[in-house]
Design a protein around this motif. Structure first.
Motif, short mmCIF file in Angstrom:
data_model
loop_
_atom_site.label_atom_id
_atom_site.label_comp_id
_atom_site.label_asym_id
_atom_site.label_seq_id
_atom_site.Cartn_x
_atom_site.Cartn_y
_atom_site.Cartn_z
N LYS A 197 20.81 -17.15 36.73
CA LYS A 197 19.52 -16.51 36.54
C LYS A 197 19.47 -15.96 35.13
N VAL A 198 18.35 -16.17 34.47
CA VAL A 198 18.18 -15.65 33.11
C VAL A 198 16.83 -14.99 33.01
N THR A 199 16.78 -13.85 32.35
CA THR A 199 15.51 -13.18 32.10
C THR A 199 15.19 -13.27 30.61
N LEU A 200 14.01 -13.77 30.27
CA LEU A 200 13.58 -13.79 28.88
C LEU A 200 12.59 -12.66 28.66
N LEU A 201 12.77 -11.94 27.58
CA LEU A 201 11.75 -10.97 27.17
C LEU A 201 11.15 -11.53 25.89
N VAL A 202 9.87 -11.91 25.98
CA VAL A 202 9.24 -12.62 24.87
C VAL A 202 8.17 -11.74 24.24
N LEU A 203 8.30 -11.50 22.92
CA LEU A 203 7.37 -10.62 22.21
C LEU A 203 6.30 -11.44 21.50
N PHE A 204 5.06 -11.05 21.67
CA PHE A 204 3.93 -11.72 21.01
C PHE A 204 3.19 -10.70 20.14
N GLU A 250 7.90 -2.50 18.53
CA GLU A 250 7.08 -1.99 17.44
C GLU A 250 5.95 -2.94 17.02
N GLU A 251 6.32 -4.18 16.71
CA GLU A 251 5.30 -5.11 16.20
C GLU A 251 4.53 -5.83 17.30
N ALA A 252 5.04 -5.74 18.52
CA ALA A 252 4.50 -6.60 19.57
C ALA A 252 3.25 -6.00 20.20
N GLY A 253 2.21 -6.82 20.32
CA GLY A 253 0.99 -6.40 21.00
C GLY A 253 1.10 -6.62 22.50
N ALA A 254 1.99 -7.52 22.88
CA ALA A 254 2.15 -7.83 24.30
C ALA A 254 3.48 -8.53 24.53
N MET A 255 3.96 -8.47 25.76
CA MET A 255 5.24 -9.10 26.10
C MET A 255 5.11 -9.89 27.39
N LEU A 256 5.91 -10.92 27.48
CA LEU A 256 6.09 -11.61 28.76
C LEU A 256 7.54 -11.42 29.21
N ILE A 257 7.70 -11.18 30.50
CA ILE A 257 9.04 -11.28 31.10
C ILE A 257 9.03 -12.60 31.88
N ILE A 258 9.94 -13.47 31.52
CA ILE A 258 10.00 -14.76 32.21
C ILE A 258 11.38 -14.89 32.83
N ALA A 274 13.45 -24.83 26.95
CA ALA A 274 12.14 -25.48 26.90
C ALA A 274 11.02 -24.45 26.95
N VAL A 275 11.17 -23.47 27.85
CA VAL A 275 10.13 -22.45 28.02
C VAL A 275 10.06 -21.57 26.76
N GLY A 276 11.21 -21.18 26.25
CA GLY A 276 11.25 -20.36 25.03
C GLY A 276 10.59 -21.08 23.86
N GLN A 277 10.83 -22.38 23.77
CA GLN A 277 10.25 -23.16 22.67
C GLN A 277 8.73 -23.17 22.74
N ARG A 282 3.66 -21.15 20.50
CA ARG A 282 2.38 -20.46 20.73
C ARG A 282 2.34 -19.11 20.02
N GLY A 283 3.28 -18.88 19.12
CA GLY A 283 3.17 -17.68 18.28
C GLY A 283 4.05 -16.52 18.67
N ALA A 284 5.00 -16.72 19.59
CA ALA A 284 5.89 -15.61 19.94
C ALA A 284 6.67 -15.15 18.71
N LEU A 285 6.87 -13.83 18.60
CA LEU A 285 7.64 -13.28 17.49
C LEU A 285 9.14 -13.43 17.74
N GLU A 286 9.52 -13.34 18.98
CA GLU A 286 10.95 -13.28 19.31
C GLU A 286 11.13 -13.59 20.79
N VAL A 287 12.22 -14.27 21.11
CA VAL A 287 12.58 -14.50 22.51
C VAL A 287 13.96 -13.89 22.75
N TYR A 288 14.01 -12.80 23.49
CA TYR A 288 15.29 -12.20 23.83
C TYR A 288 15.78 -12.78 25.16
N VAL A 289 17.08 -13.13 25.21
CA VAL A 289 17.64 -13.70 26.42
C VAL A 289 18.55 -12.67 27.09
#
Lengths: 441, 441
Positions: A197-204, A250-258, A274-277, A282-289
């Protein structure tokens, strides 16, 4: 009895004191209570943990609050049939604690899982944080023991995974908000515990980019994540402050937890790559795993605590539960932004983006009087709900109607359907003693 | 009209001639028919492809047979929301044909998929060959357009994946066997087409070894196969002879077809290795791997044609649909063997072992008169059903009750539940004009 006069809805105006609280320990005791109540025409409001968000457990006409809190036994774990049978008052999270040693799990994951009861989850057909892949509570309910309004104890379904013997009463009872029967025992279908199981925290940078990525990341990869949760900046900030947690927001207007799970490590890795890519495209600033329990739990804790954090920081608010076809989520966000601008108030939003289910939360501005707010809110909600319906959506995805949303039912259900539902209610509860005043306007 | 007097149940004694057959082309036409029928109290029996196996589409009291065969349009494919909306008369297999180019699929897979209609699948809550992993029809029905007995056209649900706005009428209508409403349009949830798929054909020396492997191969590996189908020697032989197909079945007393799918080739390979190994540990003679469409289709064609082959070779038979918790399948097989021995007749068995759903098929012995058979069968079924209920099972897993099994309902449903179901029927159809004489004894 005050503790039994409300649920987790912030607005204290919805509370109603019970005339009596009873805490039965068995189906037989509940049967006796229902027989008495049916004969004497006393309203009975079944209650789980009181963690509901639609006033479903509030005794609107007084009478008896029937709490299942003492019915908290694990009745049977059947490893070979991959089922567990529990009493209605078992805390949802406890189910997975007792299952862990068997390599099995129950896939329901309401955000309140540390406090809510499985009986309440069934009554509300609770959704939650794993529904994108695993579906909602109803998919796992294979059997129920329930007490009907006239006191009859019935057993429906069981450990068999398929059953078309007569009408699907099981499906009808799930999500019936305590208006058709009192649940005493639930048999749940279990799933093999995923090994990885992996959780991605993706900053947009903005809400728009985050939301636009949601349908894309599923349709472009073919991957069905366990969860796709959305949080706007305000939601993250509020929950982090409440928990004294620090997120790189700080810079992120929104986040996804995937969240992605599976049986093989490489499979899960290929999927999150694949999902991170797609997110980065689509403009994500960062994908934390987050690939270990501690880090993943830190992320999820923030998500789970948003509702509570808002309640503390902005007690005058209305936690909504609108749902649209998931590809319409970007349009729904535009609607919310427009409402926010026009009415001059904040509507922070978060929720189960992968299901199209958003917990938009209109908040009373500091400068607005309570009277103004109480005049504005119904108008605002009416606009929000109408726009949601326009997009093919409805007013509740997982919290239920209860008494909080019943006035708005005609916005989303035709008179024919409402009348049909009332006749179903009559078929179960001809004297309207079970949880009266709920669902129907 | 003779063609509309029966379904696929072998026994011609169940046929009843309609007084009229109508073939409407729209919900509005159906509404007009229902209004007339409701006013004049004319029985209306909705009909899909007539591929049912419980006499559900037989006009038991004459009247009108309402065939949806002309309503066969694909209404909309919504790729971004992963839904398809079709009219009720679309052939189930056609749905996946039109979806293939989009990389999407509908996970329903009834054995009659080349002829049955999706409307009939919804009415019966059809199961089939992918239910172990993907569940049955109901899991995929997100929206319905339907005509109520009084002629009202209603839309329930839609493209949203979650919805708790009032009672779950969608869940109630699925599997209601045409007794509550006529379905005109169905919106189905789609799934990303799995990129890799392997079919295993596993040969066992005896029925016992094959059946004992079924729960083990899931619980010991944690793998959820798409399908675990069981066929005894007689079933394989009969279907092979009917199709002029050759299977390596000489030494085998029973076979399992196990299908595994997934998004990664290695993942699928690792899974079928693990599953194959459990089978070999449990005494399998041989594990054949079919990893291309042609070979896999050869295997599945045999499985899909068993029912038809038996009907041709043994027209006097009763195709049953009993279901038990899947770990009880070995015990169920012992019950069937015992019945077969005691009553001196063959009961070939095959079916969806992974769901606990067996199509045991008692066959009239050559030397037995039709009168003797007709006296024996109800006694035999009563014994079979009672033993099935003992094991936590019921009399129909996917074919439905119709008129064929209604007399046996009290064996598996309490008087309280039957009475509740009757009151639900009354709530929808107070004049009992829609498919009268079905489900209830």
């Amino acid at each position: 009895m005050e503790a039994y006069s409300h649920d987790e809805v912030a607005d204290g105006g919805y509370a109603v004191m019970p005339e009596a609280v009873v805490k039965p320990a068995s189906a037989r005791e509940i049967s006796a209570i229902m027989k008495l109540a049916d004969r004497e025409r006393i309203p009975v409001t079944p209650r789980g943990a009181g963690s509901g968000l639609s006033c479903g457990a509030v005794p609107l006409y007084g009478g008896i609050v029937l709490s299942v809190e003492r019915m908290n036994r694990i009745v049977e774990i059947d490893v070979r049939n991959m089922t567990i049978t529990v009493e209605a008052g078992v805390v949802t999270n406890h189910i997975n604690e007792v299952l862990e040693e068997y390599g099995l799990f129950y896939a329901g994951y309401p955000m309140s899982l540390e406090t809510c009861f499985i009986g309440g989850n069934v009554a509300e057909n609770a959704g939650g944080g794993k529904a994108v892949k695993y579906g909602v509570t109803g998919r796992y309910v294979q059997g129920l023991e329930a007490v009907l309004p006239d006191g009859a104890i019935v057993r429906i379904g069981g450990k068999r995974v398929k059953d078309v013997t007569g009408y699907n009463l099981l499906g009808l009872l799930v999500g019936s908000e305590g208006t058709l029967a009192v649940f005493t025992e639930v048999t749940l279908k279990l799933t093999a515990l995923p090994k990885h199981k992996v959780t991605l925290l993706v900053l947009f940078p903005t809400v728009d980019e985050a939301i636009d990525a949601v349908p894309a990341l599923m349709t472009e990869t073919g991957v069905v994540p366990t969860a796709i949760e959305f949080m706007d900046r305000l939601s993250v900030q509020t929950a982090c402050r409440y928990l004294n947690e620090h997120f790189p927001y700080e810079e992120a207007g929104a986040m996804l937890i995937i969240e992605i799970d599976g049986s093989g490590e490489e499979e899960v890795e290929a999927q999150y790559d694949a999902v991170g890519q797609v997110c980065l495209d689509r403009g994500a600033l960062e994908v934390y795993v987050a690939d270990n329990f501690t880090t993943s739990e830190r992320v999820w804790r923030v998500r789970r605590n948003i509702a509570e954090a808002f309640k503390v920081s902005n007690p005058v608010q209305s936690l909504e539960d609108i749902v649209v076809p998931f590809a319409q989520i970007p349009q729904l966000i535009r609607v919310i932004e427009d409402l926010s601008r026009r009415h001059g108030l904040l509507i922070p939003s978060y929720g189960h983006a992968g299901d199209g289910n958003l917990h938009a939360t209109p908040v009373k501005p500091a400068g607005m009087s309570l009277e103004e707010w109480e005049a504005l809110l119904p108008r605002l909600l009416r606009e929000l709900y109408a726009a949601t319906a326009e997009l093919g959506g409805t007013i509740s995805g997982e919290h239920g109607i209860g008494s909080k949303r019943k006035a708005y039912m005609p916005l989303v259900l035709s008179p024919e359907l409402l009348s049909l539902m009332k006749r179903v209610k009559d078929a179960f509860d001809p004297h309207h003693i079970l949880n009266p005043g709920k669902i129907f306007p």
